[in-house]
Design a protein around this motif. Structure first.
Motif, PDB file in Angstrom:
ATOM      1  N   PHE A 204      55.085  39.771  65.239  1.00 53.53           N
ATOM      2  CA  PHE A 204      55.550  40.066  64.536  1.00 53.53           C
ATOM      3  C   PHE A 204      56.992  40.446  64.175  1.00 53.53           C
ATOM      4  O   PHE A 204      57.718  40.509  62.866  1.00 53.53           O
ATOM      5  N   ASN A 205      57.467  41.024  65.163  1.00 52.20           N
ATOM      6  CA  ASN A 205      58.858  41.528  64.821  1.00 52.20           C
ATOM      7  C   ASN A 205      59.856  40.302  65.015  1.00 52.20           C
ATOM      8  O   ASN A 205      60.834  40.430  64.125  1.00 52.20           O
ATOM      9  N   PHE A 206      59.356  38.860  65.161  1.00 51.94           N
ATOM     10  CA  PHE A 206      60.330  37.879  65.362  1.00 51.94           C
ATOM     11  C   PHE A 206      59.959  37.638  63.677  1.00 51.94           C
ATOM     12  O   PHE A 206      61.067  37.059  62.748  1.00 51.94           O
ATOM     13  N   LEU A 207      59.328  37.622  62.987  1.00 48.43           N
ATOM     14  CA  LEU A 207      59.099  37.233  61.728  1.00 48.43           C
ATOM     15  C   LEU A 207      59.361  37.852  60.567  1.00 48.43           C
ATOM     16  O   LEU A 207      59.925  38.400  59.279  1.00 48.43           O
ATOM     17  N   ASP A 208      59.553  39.756  61.392  1.00 47.63           N
ATOM     18  CA  ASP A 208      60.194  40.660  60.788  1.00 47.63           C
ATOM     19  C   ASP A 208      61.211  40.905  60.625  1.00 47.63           C
ATOM     20  O   ASP A 208      62.157  41.050  59.417  1.00 47.63           O
ATOM     21  N   PHE A 209      62.005  40.352  61.839  1.00 44.04           N
ATOM     22  CA  PHE A 209      63.445  40.714  61.122  1.00 44.04           C
ATOM     23  C   PHE A 209      63.601  38.810  60.468  1.00 44.04           C
ATOM     24  O   PHE A 209      65.163  39.269  59.688  1.00 44.04           O
ATOM     25  N   VAL A 210      63.748  37.714  60.331  1.00 41.84           N
ATOM     26  CA  VAL A 210      63.014  36.614  59.412  1.00 41.84           C
ATOM     27  C   VAL A 210      62.981  37.385  57.502  1.00 41.84           C
ATOM     28  O   VAL A 210      63.977  36.834  56.922  1.00 41.84           O
ATOM     29  N   TYR A 211      61.971  37.670  57.685  1.00 43.53           N
ATOM     30  CA  TYR A 211      62.062  38.644  56.792  1.00 43.53           C
ATOM     31  C   TYR A 211      62.666  39.554  55.434  1.00 43.53           C
ATOM     32  O   TYR A 211      63.093  39.362  54.658  1.00 43.53           O
ATOM     33  N   GLY A 270      47.870  50.514  55.460  1.00 42.61           N
ATOM     34  CA  GLY A 270      49.251  51.477  55.350  1.00 42.61           C
ATOM     35  C   GLY A 270      50.086  50.640  56.508  1.00 42.61           C
ATOM     36  O   GLY A 270      50.077  49.668  57.393  1.00 42.61           O
ATOM     37  N   THR A 271      51.558  51.254  56.146  1.00 44.57           N
ATOM     38  CA  THR A 271      52.484  50.837  57.580  1.00 44.57           C
ATOM     39  C   THR A 271      52.669  51.507  59.133  1.00 44.57           C
ATOM     40  O   THR A 271      52.496  50.910  60.298  1.00 44.57           O
ATOM     41  N   GLU A 272      51.008  52.196  58.991  1.00 47.74           N
ATOM     42  CA  GLU A 272      50.010  52.234  60.713  1.00 47.74           C
ATOM     43  C   GLU A 272      50.087  51.460  61.543  1.00 47.74           C
ATOM     44  O   GLU A 272      50.362  51.491  61.934  1.00 47.74           O
ATOM     45  N   TYR A 273      49.616  50.288  60.322  1.00 47.30           N
ATOM     46  CA  TYR A 273      48.823  49.785  60.926  1.00 47.30           C
ATOM     47  C   TYR A 273      49.951  48.640  62.530  1.00 47.30           C
ATOM     48  O   TYR A 273      49.600  48.434  62.961  1.00 47.30           O
ATOM     49  N   PRO A 276      52.671  51.023  66.163  1.00 43.37           N
ATOM     50  CA  PRO A 276      52.880  49.751  67.306  1.00 43.37           C
ATOM     51  C   PRO A 276      53.448  49.117  67.476  1.00 43.37           C
ATOM     52  O   PRO A 276      53.972  48.759  69.225  1.00 43.37           O
ATOM     53  N   VAL A 277      53.629  47.854  67.499  1.00 39.76           N
ATOM     54  CA  VAL A 277      54.360  46.851  67.647  1.00 39.76           C
ATOM     55  C   VAL A 277      55.762  47.032  67.279  1.00 39.76           C
ATOM     56  O   VAL A 277      56.349  45.912  67.932  1.00 39.76           O
ATOM     57  N   SER A 278      55.711  47.720  65.580  1.00 36.68           N
ATOM     58  CA  SER A 278      57.335  47.458  65.388  1.00 36.68           C
ATOM     59  C   SER A 278      58.510  47.884  66.096  1.00 36.68           C
ATOM     60  O   SER A 278      58.079  49.668  67.244  1.00 36.68           O
ATOM     61  N   LEU A 279      59.599  46.967  66.500  1.00 33.58           N
ATOM     62  CA  LEU A 279      60.981  48.079  66.721  1.00 33.58           C
ATOM     63  C   LEU A 279      61.917  48.687  65.615  1.00 33.58           C
ATOM     64  O   LEU A 279      62.704  49.357  66.072  1.00 33.58           O
TER      65      LEU A 279
END
Length: 470
Positions: A204-211, A270-273, A276-279
């Motif tokens: 998740f965080n890898f894709l979140d950084f790219v996004y 929503g963003t609550e999903y 727990p894994v987001s930095l």
């Protein structure tokens, strides 16, 4: 009989890109300024800061877009010499250090945003230098560089304001229509969402950084395209920044006409999903109680007659079309003529962005199809504006606009039929997008400057040449 003299090959002069008249630049500037002022008043009407206010505030307050400001300064420095670039970067860093020390002494809470003011002041400073210390073509070139940097920041601020306005002015969203139409593609957001969830915090965080760094990727490509501006003293006729800005300017208009919040919000928690894994989890009010049901990404929504649903006035209605998809497609297109590493990076960013838009629950599959068609239509229109409106380009621009309109109309008025016959409607959607892609590739390959010329006849051998009379 005279001896034969072989004529030298004709010299092919270099073709400079067509020059845009100064009057047209002035009209474009007035229109852009008028749009920003109108958007400023519209935002103030809803108690929101407009794009002009947001951008001017970053001259003093801790900017929330520090990396973007430095990226804008990097674009501006492309018109400078290397010595001037080092001076500009040093001045920006020095100003940022001074601002940070003052805020630390006054105990000002910056919420983690501690740089960017220096880059903004440097851009403004070179604008003053262009007006007071430059003349003729040098002034015009430096003003273009300053304007390019400011436009990048203004485009970001304009997009943020647009998103806030969509949430305030569109209380009802059309997600059930789009979710129903998405059955024709097999509900890809639900499938990719489960895959991304299975990767845990690393995926998740890898894709979140790219996004989140899509704008930075665009700046890297733009820097490569504009790397020779300081030497040639002119900008190329077409580059990625223009496509990026036009997509960001036109896209939100469709958000107003077709408000959609995305499966994560309309059919999930929503963003609550992802908290727990987001930095980098942001403190955003919960929207779970506005959702139709908590179905994403485990259970696709059932097939029922779609209708609009009310939603909060915070979540942006920014799904139709997917502008992240459109921007990623633009980056992919503009890296095709670069070196191998740039081409690989463009392909990677496109694949990762498509995975994130679906896997995070921000978009439906049909949003991505509309985003691809939208990006190619804008790109061919801009290239036609630069290189001439050939008949094939006019046809392709009109065809792309028609396909885009048909897609939006079908999502709105035929979603249930599309869901009931997925083996027909799904391939038709893919075929419509593929036809625009094929038309773009064929048209640009045939009409672009620098395309492979037609093969010339082989020169005759010495024995085949006929003697000429004196």
């Amino acid at each position: 009989m005279a001896s034969e003299v072989t004529a030298p090959p004709p010299h092919i002069p270099r073709q400079d890109p067509p020059r845009i008249p100064a009057g047209l630049w002035a009209v474009a500037g007035v229109v852009a300024l008028g749009f920003l002022v109108a958007l400023e008043f519209a935002a103030r009407r809803y108690g929101l800061p407009g794009p002009i206010t947001s951008q001017l505030r970053e001259a003093v307050v801790a900017p929330k877009s520090g990396s973007l400001l430095y990226a804008a300064m990097a674009l501006m420095t492309l018109v400078l010499t290397w010595r001037q670039r080092f001076i500009a970067v040093g001045a920006a860093i020095g100003i940022d250090i001074a601002f940070s020390l003052v805020r630390w002494a006054m105990d000002v809470d910056t919420a983690g945003h501690f740089f960017g003011n220096g880059a903004f002041w440097v851009i403004l400073g070179y604008g003053v230098i262009a007006v007071t210390r430059r003349t003729g073509p040098e002034r015009v070139l430096l003003l273009k560089g300053v304007g390019l940097g400011l436009l990048l920041v203004a485009g970001r601020k304009t997009g943020d304001t647009w998103l806030l306005i969509t949430a305030k002015t569109r209380p009802a969203v059309l997600d059930p229509y789009v979710a129903t139409a998405d059955h024709a593609l097999g509900n890809p957001s639900w499938l990719v969402g489960r895959l991304v969830s299975a990767t845990g915090p690393i995926g998740f965080n890898f894709l979140d950084f790219v996004y989140g760094q899509l704008g930075l990727a665009a700046v890297v490509v733009a820097v490569y395209q504009l790397r020779r501006v300081a030497v040639e003293r002119r900008f190329p006729s077409h580059h990625l920044v223009r496509t990026f800005l036009v997509i960001g300017l036109l896209g939100p208009a469709f958000y107003m006409m077709y408000p959609v919040v995305g499966p994560l919000f309309a059919y999930g928690s929503g963003t609550e999903y992802w908290a727990p894994v987001s930095l980098w989890a942001a403190d955003i009010p919960s929207s779970a109680h506005w959702a139709v049901a908590d179905l994403w990404p485990q259970t696709p929504p059932p097939l029922t007659t779609p209708h609009s649903i009310p939603f909060d006035q915070i979540t942006p209605r920014n799904c139709m079309p997917s502008l992240h998809t459109a921007w990623a497609v633009a980056i992919f297109i503009h890296t095709r003529k670069g070196p191998r590493v740039l081409r690989y990076a463009g392909s990677f960013w496109l694949i990762a962005t498509l995975t994130a838009t679906l896997g995070f629950g921000y978009h439906y599959g049909v949003d991505l199809i509309a985003g691809v068609v939208f990006a190619l239509t804008v790109e061919v229109a801009l290239r036609s504006f630069d290189h001439g409106w050939h008949r094939s380009r006019i046809r392709l621009a009109a065809y792309g606009a028609t396909v885009f309109a048909v897609l939006l109309v079908s999502y709105r008025f035929l979603p249930l039929k599309m869901a009931e016959y997925p083996w027909v409607s799904g391939p038709l959607l893919i075929l419509a997008m593929t036809s625009v892609v094929y038309g773009y590739v064929r048209t640009t390959a045939a009409r672009e400057p620098g395309a492979t010329p037609a093969r010339q006849p082989e020169p005759q051998s010495q024995s085949e040449r006929q003697p000429e009379p004196i």
